[in-house]
Scaffold this active site. Structure first.
Site, PDB file in Angstrom:
ATOM      1  CG  ASP A  81      38.394  68.252  64.537  1.00  0.00           C
ATOM      2  OD1 ASP A  81      38.526  69.496  64.566  1.00  0.00           O
ATOM      3  OD2 ASP A  81      38.006  67.628  63.541  1.00  0.00           O
ATOM      4  CE  LYS A  82      34.190  74.773  65.930  1.00  0.00           C
ATOM      5  NZ  LYS A  82      34.148  75.318  64.548  1.00  0.00           N
ATOM      6  CG  HIS A  83      31.131  69.317  63.832  1.00  0.00           C
ATOM      7  ND1 HIS A  83      31.509  69.207  62.513  1.00  0.00           N
ATOM      8  CD2 HIS A  83      29.796  69.539  63.827  1.00  0.00           C
ATOM      9  CE1 HIS A  83      30.443  69.344  61.745  1.00  0.00           C
ATOM     10  NE2 HIS A  83      29.386  69.548  62.514  1.00  0.00           N
ATOM     11  CB  SER A  84      30.547  74.757  64.523  1.00  0.00           C
ATOM     12  OG  SER A  84      29.411  75.599  64.508  1.00  0.00           O
ATOM     13  CB  THR A 121      35.284  75.388  57.667  1.00  0.00           C
ATOM     14  OG1 THR A 121      34.607  75.774  58.870  1.00  0.00           O
ATOM     15  CG2 THR A 121      36.778  75.593  57.849  1.00  0.00           C
ATOM     16  NE  ARG A 169      21.199  66.270  56.991  1.00  0.00           N
ATOM     17  CZ  ARG A 169      22.170  66.708  57.801  1.00  0.00           C
ATOM     18  NH1 ARG A 169      23.412  66.296  57.640  1.00  0.00           N
ATOM     19  NH2 ARG A 169      21.895  67.562  58.761  1.00  0.00           N
ATOM     20  CB  SER A 184      25.970  64.470  59.279  1.00  0.00           C
ATOM     21  OG  SER A 184      26.853  65.178  58.437  1.00  0.00           O
ATOM     22  CE  LYS A 188      31.524  65.710  58.598  1.00  0.00           C
ATOM     23  NZ  LYS A 188      30.080  65.575  58.380  1.00  0.00           N
ATOM     24  CE  LYS A 189      34.443  66.725  63.385  1.00  0.00           C
ATOM     25  NZ  LYS A 189      35.534  67.455  62.704  1.00  0.00           N
TER      26      LYS A 189
END
Length: 438
Positions: A81-84, A121, A169, A184, A188-189
């Site tokens: 996966d990816k996170h920005s 997203t 937040r 945060s 999740k990841k």
């Protein structure tokens, strides 16, 4: 359990918190023994005082352990996966997930909503009629298995403490804290059962970490914590000195993404970031030996139309129209007021306050000022002028999609104020990808 107010006091005064006290505080938030006001005060104390590595790990683990952990052991694909960290016009996920899926990986992409001035997203995907960002677990797993990717939100049992913390937040000016961002993202990841993770850490006027040194520190901290927890992780520092896509909003960014996938329109920086992230994911998945090889695989999946097909299948599997890619204009919501904002004088675009563009979208109704606010998916900005562009008086700075004339006027003033023109020629920004960490 230490009283919530005493834990807040300790952190406010610069003390280091006991990991067990942090875990008890998060558990108290879950069962409502700790209030949203106390969480807001805690977040503000952390914002100003920071956290040690041990405190950050404890906060991350407490959020991860507040719910379930996914298990993908029966899947015959590597799971990545990816996170920005968030930006303006950052619709990378919509293209990235299907591209990487075409290349042989599984991408269970658990995403978030808008945070502050940045778009989310999930808010973008909900612009698609019928698309469910909260499917039941069986539908989620089936979509990942059969299609190769699924873009959804946190389920009620996946790091639920983070979901509530995130909403607080967003509206208390405590977003730009490295420990809170780290906890945060990684809670999740880690709960998602991944084998590999790539982080897109933004730097520039539209990023939460505007300074490159701050973004690098965040990237290094995230990579260290994730790898220390057993999740293979790398990060890319990417430029956010202007909107990444030439659109910012929800439906308008979905349209931009579909046009990207079908080859109708490519924003240069957006393409560079998307393919670079895909390459890193494919290396972590052991589907490519080098980033260059991964980028070539990703470019092929995009060019031959397979990624667009997978995106369409994902939309259908999660409740959207089966012909969305072919007929998106018939499905996406449209704002009643659509009008250009033009330059008042000639010049070269020298700088863009990307954060101001994001706030203009919020002002239009495309973002939130309170957790409970509804999103207007139709509003936003398109056709945004890029840094280095030469404009004549009357040339377009951008097009505003608004719900009313008053909303248009307010956003137009913000859009004009976000642009700085120069009489001298201006070089285009540097490479979209600044550096790799990890």
């Amino acid at each position: 359990m230490i009283l919530p107010q005493e834990l807040i006091r300790q952190k406010r005064d610069g003390g280091a918190l006991d990991p067990e006290a942090i875990k008890a505080f998060i558990a108290g938030f879950e069962d409502e023994r700790v209030t949203e006001g106390q969480v807001a005060a805690f977040a503000m104390a952390v914002f100003f005082r920071g956290m040690t590595s041990a405190e950050t790990v404890a906060l991350t683990e407490a959020m991860r352990d507040s719910g379930d952990t996914l298990d993908w052991s029966g899947l015959d694909r590597p799971v990545v996966d990816k996170h920005s960290t968030g930006g303006v016009g950052d619709n990378v996920s919509l293209m990235l997930a299907p591209i990487v899926a075409v290349c042989g990986a599984a991408v269970p992409m658990i995403s978030g909503r808008g945070l502050g001035h940045t778009g989310g997203t999930l808010d973008k995907m909900e612009a698609i009629p019928g698309y469910s960002v909260t499917p039941d677990n069986e539908t989620f797993r089936r979509t990942v298995r059969d299609v190769g990717c699924a873009i959804i939100g946190q389920t009620g049992r996946l790091a639920p403490a983070d979901k509530r913390f995130y909403a607080v937040r967003d509206v208390t000016a405590t977003v730009e804290s490295i420990p809170l961002i780290t906890a945060s993202i990684l809670s999740k990841k880690l709960a998602a059962g991944l084998q590999g993770l790539v982080l897109d850490v933004k730097s520039g006027s539209g990023a939460f970490m505007a300074k490159e040194e701050d973004a690098r520190a965040l990237a290094e901290g995230l990579v260290a914590v994730a790898n220390g927890a057993g999740l293979a992780t790398t990060a890319l520092l990417t430029r956010m000195d202007e909107a990444l896509a030439s659109a910012a909003g929800n439906a308008v960014e979905v349209e931009n993404a579909v046009r990207f996938l079908t080859g109708d329109h490519h924003d240069g920086a957006l393409e560079a970031v998307t393919l670079a992230l895909a390459a890193e994911m494919l290396v972590l998945a052991r589907l490519a030996e080098t980033p260059d090889a991964g980028r070539a695989m990703a470019a092929k999946a995009l060019a031959d139309g397979q990624a667009a097909e997978v995106f369409g299948r994902m939309v259908k599997a999660l409740g959207g129209p089966g012909d969305f890619v072919e007929r998106m204009g018939a499905y996406l919501p449209k704002a009643p007021v659509v009008r250009e904002v033009t330059a008042e004088s000639a010049g070269h675009v020298a700088a863009v306050d990307a954060r101001a563009l994001g706030l203009a979208v919020v002002e239009l109704g495309g973002g939130r000022t309170r957790p409970q606010d509804e999103i207007d998916h139709a509003v936003g900005l398109t056709g945004l002028a890029r840094i280095g562009s030469q404009l004549e008086a009357g040339d377009r700075l951008g097009t505003i999609h608004a719900r009313s004339e008053d909303a248009f006027a307010r956003a137009a003033a913000m859009l004009r104020a976000a642009y700085r023109l120069s009489d001298e020629a201006v070089a285009a920004p540097g490479p979209a990808v600044i550096a790799r960490v990890g």
